[in-house]
Design a protein around this motif. Structure first.
Motif, PDB file in Angstrom:
ATOM      1  N   GLU A  83     -10.199  -5.578  11.982  1.00 33.28           N
ATOM      2  CA  GLU A  83     -10.048  -4.343  11.214  1.00 33.28           C
ATOM      3  C   GLU A  83     -10.588  -3.163  12.022  1.00 33.28           C
ATOM      4  O   GLU A  83     -11.722  -3.165  12.482  1.00 33.28           O
ATOM      5  CB  GLU A  83     -10.782  -4.455   9.872  1.00 33.28           C
ATOM      6  N   LYS A  84      -9.749  -2.178  12.207  1.00 31.36           N
ATOM      7  CA  LYS A  84     -10.100  -0.906  12.853  1.00 31.36           C
ATOM      8  C   LYS A  84     -10.988  -1.079  14.097  1.00 31.36           C
ATOM      9  O   LYS A  84     -12.149  -0.637  14.117  1.00 31.36           O
ATOM     10  CB  LYS A  84     -10.763   0.024  11.833  1.00 31.36           C
ATOM     11  N   VAL A 124      -1.292  -3.573  11.671  1.00 36.33           N
ATOM     12  CA  VAL A 124      -0.870  -4.009  10.332  1.00 36.33           C
ATOM     13  C   VAL A 124      -0.444  -2.784   9.524  1.00 36.33           C
ATOM     14  O   VAL A 124      -1.144  -1.776   9.500  1.00 36.33           O
ATOM     15  CB  VAL A 124      -2.057  -4.721   9.635  1.00 36.33           C
ATOM     16  N   TYR A 136      -6.282   1.014  12.181  1.00 35.02           N
ATOM     17  CA  TYR A 136      -5.557  -0.070  11.502  1.00 35.02           C
ATOM     18  C   TYR A 136      -6.216  -1.429  11.715  1.00 35.02           C
ATOM     19  O   TYR A 136      -7.083  -1.591  12.567  1.00 35.02           O
ATOM     20  CB  TYR A 136      -4.121  -0.148  12.049  1.00 35.02           C
ATOM     21  N   GLY A 137      -5.694  -2.415  10.981  1.00 35.61           N
ATOM     22  CA  GLY A 137      -5.946  -3.802  11.336  1.00 35.61           C
ATOM     23  C   GLY A 137      -5.046  -4.103  12.529  1.00 35.61           C
ATOM     24  O   GLY A 137      -3.891  -3.673  12.558  1.00 35.61           O
ATOM     25  N   ASP A 181       1.760   4.014   2.703  1.00 37.08           N
ATOM     26  CA  ASP A 181       2.739   3.808   3.774  1.00 37.08           C
ATOM     27  C   ASP A 181       4.133   3.880   3.166  1.00 37.08           C
ATOM     28  O   ASP A 181       4.582   2.955   2.483  1.00 37.08           O
ATOM     29  CB  ASP A 181       2.538   2.439   4.448  1.00 37.08           C
ATOM     30  N   LEU A 204       0.880  -1.163   0.000  1.00 35.40           N
ATOM     31  CA  LEU A 204       0.000   0.000   0.000  1.00 35.40           C
ATOM     32  C   LEU A 204       0.918   1.214   0.000  1.00 35.40           C
ATOM     33  O   LEU A 204       1.612   1.484   0.993  1.00 35.40           O
ATOM     34  CB  LEU A 204      -0.912  -0.014   1.229  1.00 35.40           C
TER      35      LEU A 204
HETATM   36  C1  G1P Z   1      -5.606  -0.646   5.322  1.00 34.44           C
HETATM   37  C2  G1P Z   1      -5.966  -1.978   5.997  1.00 34.44           C
HETATM   38  C3  G1P Z   1      -5.571  -1.943   7.467  1.00 34.44           C
HETATM   39  C4  G1P Z   1      -4.098  -1.609   7.599  1.00 34.44           C
HETATM   40  C5  G1P Z   1      -3.770  -0.291   6.853  1.00 34.44           C
HETATM   41  C6  G1P Z   1      -2.272  -0.039   6.809  1.00 34.44           C
HETATM   42  O1  G1P Z   1      -6.419   0.366   5.889  1.00 34.44           O
HETATM   43  O2  G1P Z   1      -7.356  -2.198   5.855  1.00 34.44           O
HETATM   44  O3  G1P Z   1      -5.827  -3.190   8.051  1.00 34.44           O
HETATM   45  O4  G1P Z   1      -3.752  -1.490   8.964  1.00 34.44           O
HETATM   46  O5  G1P Z   1      -4.229  -0.337   5.494  1.00 34.44           O
HETATM   47  O6  G1P Z   1      -1.987   1.176   6.192  1.00 34.44           O
HETATM   48  P1  G1P Z   1      -6.600   1.817   5.188  1.00 34.44           P
HETATM   49  O7  G1P Z   1      -5.393   2.617   5.549  1.00 34.44           O
HETATM   50  O8  G1P Z   1      -6.695   1.581   3.713  1.00 34.44           O
HETATM   51  O9  G1P Z   1      -7.852   2.385   5.774  1.00 34.44           O
END
Ligand code: G1P
Length: 277
Positions: free
Chosen positions: A193-194, A205, A171-172, A134, A131
């Motif tokens: 999740e969250k 995570v 976060y997760g 990050d 992702l």
């Molecule tokens: C996503 C995931 C989450 C993780 C996070 C890390 O969330 O769903 O579990 O902890 O990325 O950046 P988002 O940031 O897309 O809401």
């Protein structure tokens, strides 16, 4: 165990937090000084041995495709004006043998749905997920660290960092019997999740995963949950019933460039070197 050569980059998100900057350009193309955010994560993947980058994209993200393609007109102009030093910047050698593939996500149904769009390209190999929001700085990179753990454990690996209680809801979050044992790797026994309250731990995570291809079995027909979205976390939770999933506390400096705060911190951090010279 097969070598991991493919990485999935979900990049279809809207970037609402950065409007109006993201009205006409993808949030992944926002510059961190002179390089777009996405290039950092793609470089991280390629340096860790990835040879195929699969972007899960949308119609508003064409600039990402253009960024990793050749721009012959610009190259010709740079050559003509003798600005050869910029050629390597726009046409990086490390990306020379990398295959870039683009898959359109029809509607933004969440991270889990985005990953599912890569199923036909992955088949039965383990693959990386990054992702790009990050931004993680370290040598060896976070992806390289997760790959090392994968090479030892041969199962799905999730990147983790420690967050304060007040931030767990973003976060997760995992739970493990190994928490508190001064370990760097944890056999995950639950993942949420969250969590709005009672987060199972402070281990959150980050946006780096190595996933076994069996994840697609759990993603298929998965109902939306938190935020009305199909969550990757929910698929990992289902996977835990059948397979070992390891969390790894990586080493590195992380900036959450999906938030204005984290983005400002990343720029401030990287600007220090420039200002010192
Ligand atoms: C996503 C995931 C989450 C993780 C996070 C890390 O969330 O769903 O579990 O902890 O990325 O950046 P988002 O940031 O897309 O809401």
């Amino acid at each position: 165990m097969t070598k991991i050569t493919k990485a999935v980059f979900p990049v279809a998100g809207l970037g609402t937090r950065f409007l109006p900057a993201t009205k006409a350009i993808p949030k992944e193309m926002l510059p961190i000084i002179d390089r777009p955010l996405i290039e950092y994560a793609v470089e991280e993947a390629v340096m860790a041995g990835i040879t195929e980058i699969i972007f899960i994209t949308s119609h508003t993200k064409r600039a990402i495709e253009d960024h990793f393609d050749q721009n012959f007109e610009l190259e010709a102009k740079l050559i003509k004006s003798g600005k050869h030093e910029y050629l390597e910047k726009i046409n990086r050698k490390i990306f020379e043998n990398v295959k870039f593939t683009y898959v359109r996500q029809k509607s933004q149904k969440g991270l889990g749905d985005a990953i599912l769009q890569a199923k036909h390209l992955i088949q039965d190999e383990a693959f990386a997920v990054l992702l790009a929001d990050d931004l993680i700085l370290n040598d060896p990179s976070c992806t390289a660290q997760l790959m090392s753990v994968y090479a030892q454990k041969n199962c799905s690996i999730v990147g983790l960092n420690i967050v304060p209680d007040k931030d767990a809801h973003k976060y997760g979050v995992i739970s493990s019997d190994d928490v508190g044992h001064a370990e760097q790797t944890f056999a995950i026994n639950d993942i949420v999740e969250k969590p709005t309250e009672n987060a199972p731990s402070n281990l959150a995570v980050v946006g780096r995963y190595i996933l076994s291809a069996t994840i697609f079995n759990y993603l298929e027909n998965l109902a939306p949950s938190v935020g009305g979205e199909v969550q990757l976390t929910d698929a990992i939770k289902l996977m835990l019933k059948d397979e070992l999933v390891i969390g790894h506390l990586y080493k590195g400096l992380k900036f959450d460039c999906g938030s204005r705060h984290g983005y400002a911190q990343a720029i401030t951090h990287l600007a220090k070197d420039i200002l010192a010279n």
